[in-house]
Design a protein around this motif. Structure first.
Motif, PDB file in Angstrom:
ATOM      1  N   CYS A  74       0.835  -1.196   0.000  1.00 56.72           N
ATOM      2  CA  CYS A  74       0.000   0.000   0.000  1.00 56.72           C
ATOM      3  C   CYS A  74       0.871   1.247   0.000  1.00 56.72           C
ATOM      4  N   LYS A  75       0.266   2.355  -0.357  1.00 59.94           N
ATOM      5  CA  LYS A  75       0.919   3.656  -0.305  1.00 59.94           C
ATOM      6  C   LYS A  75       0.212   4.591   0.677  1.00 59.94           C
ATOM      7  N   SER A  76      -1.091   4.356   0.872  1.00 55.25           N
ATOM      8  CA  SER A  76      -1.858   5.167   1.818  1.00 55.25           C
ATOM      9  C   SER A  76      -2.920   4.294   2.464  1.00 55.25           C
ATOM     10  N   HIS A  77      -3.574   4.821   3.506  1.00 57.80           N
ATOM     11  CA  HIS A  77      -4.618   4.070   4.198  1.00 57.80           C
ATOM     12  C   HIS A  77      -5.764   3.701   3.257  1.00 57.80           C
ATOM     13  N   ASP A  78      -5.963   4.519   2.204  1.00 62.14           N
ATOM     14  CA  ASP A  78      -7.052   4.255   1.264  1.00 62.14           C
ATOM     15  C   ASP A  78      -6.832   2.979   0.458  1.00 62.14           C
ATOM     16  N   ASP A  79      -5.592   2.472   0.455  1.00 58.42           N
ATOM     17  CA  ASP A  79      -5.288   1.245  -0.269  1.00 58.42           C
ATOM     18  C   ASP A  79      -5.600   0.001   0.549  1.00 58.42           C
ATOM     19  N   CYS A  80      -6.046   0.180   1.782  1.00 60.35           N
ATOM     20  CA  CYS A  80      -6.271  -0.953   2.686  1.00 60.35           C
ATOM     21  C   CYS A  80      -7.751  -1.124   2.995  1.00 60.35           C
TER      22      CYS A  80
END
Length: 326
Positions: free
Chosen positions: A307-313
């Motif tokens: 992931c790169k940010s929390h939105d990717d999880c």
């Protein structure tokens, strides 16, 4: 080769068992249908569906799979009649072979070409988008259609006369999916509600012994794909369907795609939940001391995914040091 305008009488719908869609695959289906894609094969996200709609592409966001998606939609299902029998000899737009006939012959599958009336196959890729770098020819493709699951193989590609059309399947697969729609070479399924989920890796190739290639029955061919299909779905996607292959032990629900029972591993950390790495393969745990992973409803974005940010999880997971974690 897509068949869109040829006069083709309706074939009698074949019958076969429809497989139940596993709960995690259903969740994935819902998310894809209502969401978007970040990474497309070849960077192409403006392919055509053959109905005058563009904005489609083959998404590579999720580990171990490539799937057709549009803008908050899935694929449709046009009809392919190429191969051995020309759908009963009635199609005026037909080719006598399918894309990977050389492999069928050289690997001794027992058939010289596919038969669209018997073999369930999906048509992936277009004239100027070759997917062979991502998917192996004759790879397993899980197809979710009409609230059912069927298995197919990647058996054909679209030619350059099709304007890069997407969303196409053999007549036998189409009639299994939608037996009450009278589908034929001149009539496809136009709704964008079909998930074509192709599995990556050489182990996902449906080999000569993984299906009854010589059968004359479409239902027999579908039934013969079940064992291999379940094993790959479980291994690659974390299926909650109990595997029919006793050599691929299950452990119940698997939330970490690509790290489920049967996946290759080096340490226990490479395996989902309470699975353990045994002889290089994730299998059942003897101690069962590892707590179950957090609930994950977004396949490919669960605990351990990059992931790169929390939105990717998925769900309540957060991005920590490039990995989704609790």
């Amino acid at each position: 080769m897509v068949v869109k305008t040829a006069a083709l009488a309706t074939l009698l719908a074949v019958t076969a068992s429809a497989w139940t869609v596993p709960s995690n695959l259903q969740t994935f289906y819902n998310n894809v249908k209502n969401g978007g894609c970040k990474s497309y094969a070849g960077g192409k996200s403006n392919l055509n569906d053959g109905q005058g709609h563009s904005g489609f592409g083959f998404c590579t966001d999720t580990a171990n799979v490539v799937y057709l998606t549009g803008k908050n939609s899935l694929g449709d299902m046009d009809i392919d009649c190429d191969g051995a029998s020309n759908c009963g000899g009635l199609s005026g737009d037909w080719q006598a072979g399918t894309s990977f006939d050389d492999i069928l012959v050289s690997k001794k599958y027992g058939v010289k070409t596919l038969d669209a009336s018997i073999h369930q196959f999906s048509v992936l890729g277009t004239c100027n988008l070759n997917l062979e770098g991502l998917i192996s020819p004759l790879a397993l493709v899980a197809v979710v259609c009409n609230n059912q699951l069927f298995y197919s193989v990647w058996g054909d590609t679209n030619g350059c006369d099709d304007n890069n059309f997407t969303g196409e399947a053999s007549i036998s697969l189409a009639q299994l999916c939608f037996p009450n729609e009278g589908l034929n070479g001149n009539k496809g399924h136009t709704a964008h509600d079909v998930l074509y989920l192709a599995f990556t890796g050489s182990d996902a190739v449906v080999g000569p012994s993984n299906a009854n290639w010589k059968t004359k029955s479409a239902s027999d061919f579908q039934n013969s794909l079940k064992t291999f299909g379940d094993s790959i779905l479980t291994k690659k996607f974390g299926s909650t369907v109990p595997p029919t292959n006793p050599g691929n032990p299950g452990s119940g629900t698997c939330e970490w795609v690509g790290h489920c029972a049967g996946a290759t591993c080096k340490t226990n950390d490479d395996c989902d939940g309470d699975l353990e790495c045994k002889s290089g393969v994730c299998g059942g745990s003897s101690g069962g001391t590892t707590p179950p992973p957090a609930t994950c409803s977004w396949a490919g974005h669960c605990a351990g995914a990059s992931c790169k940010s929390h939105d990717d999880c998925s769900d309540d997971l957060t991005c920590k040091n490039g990995k989704c974690a609790t």
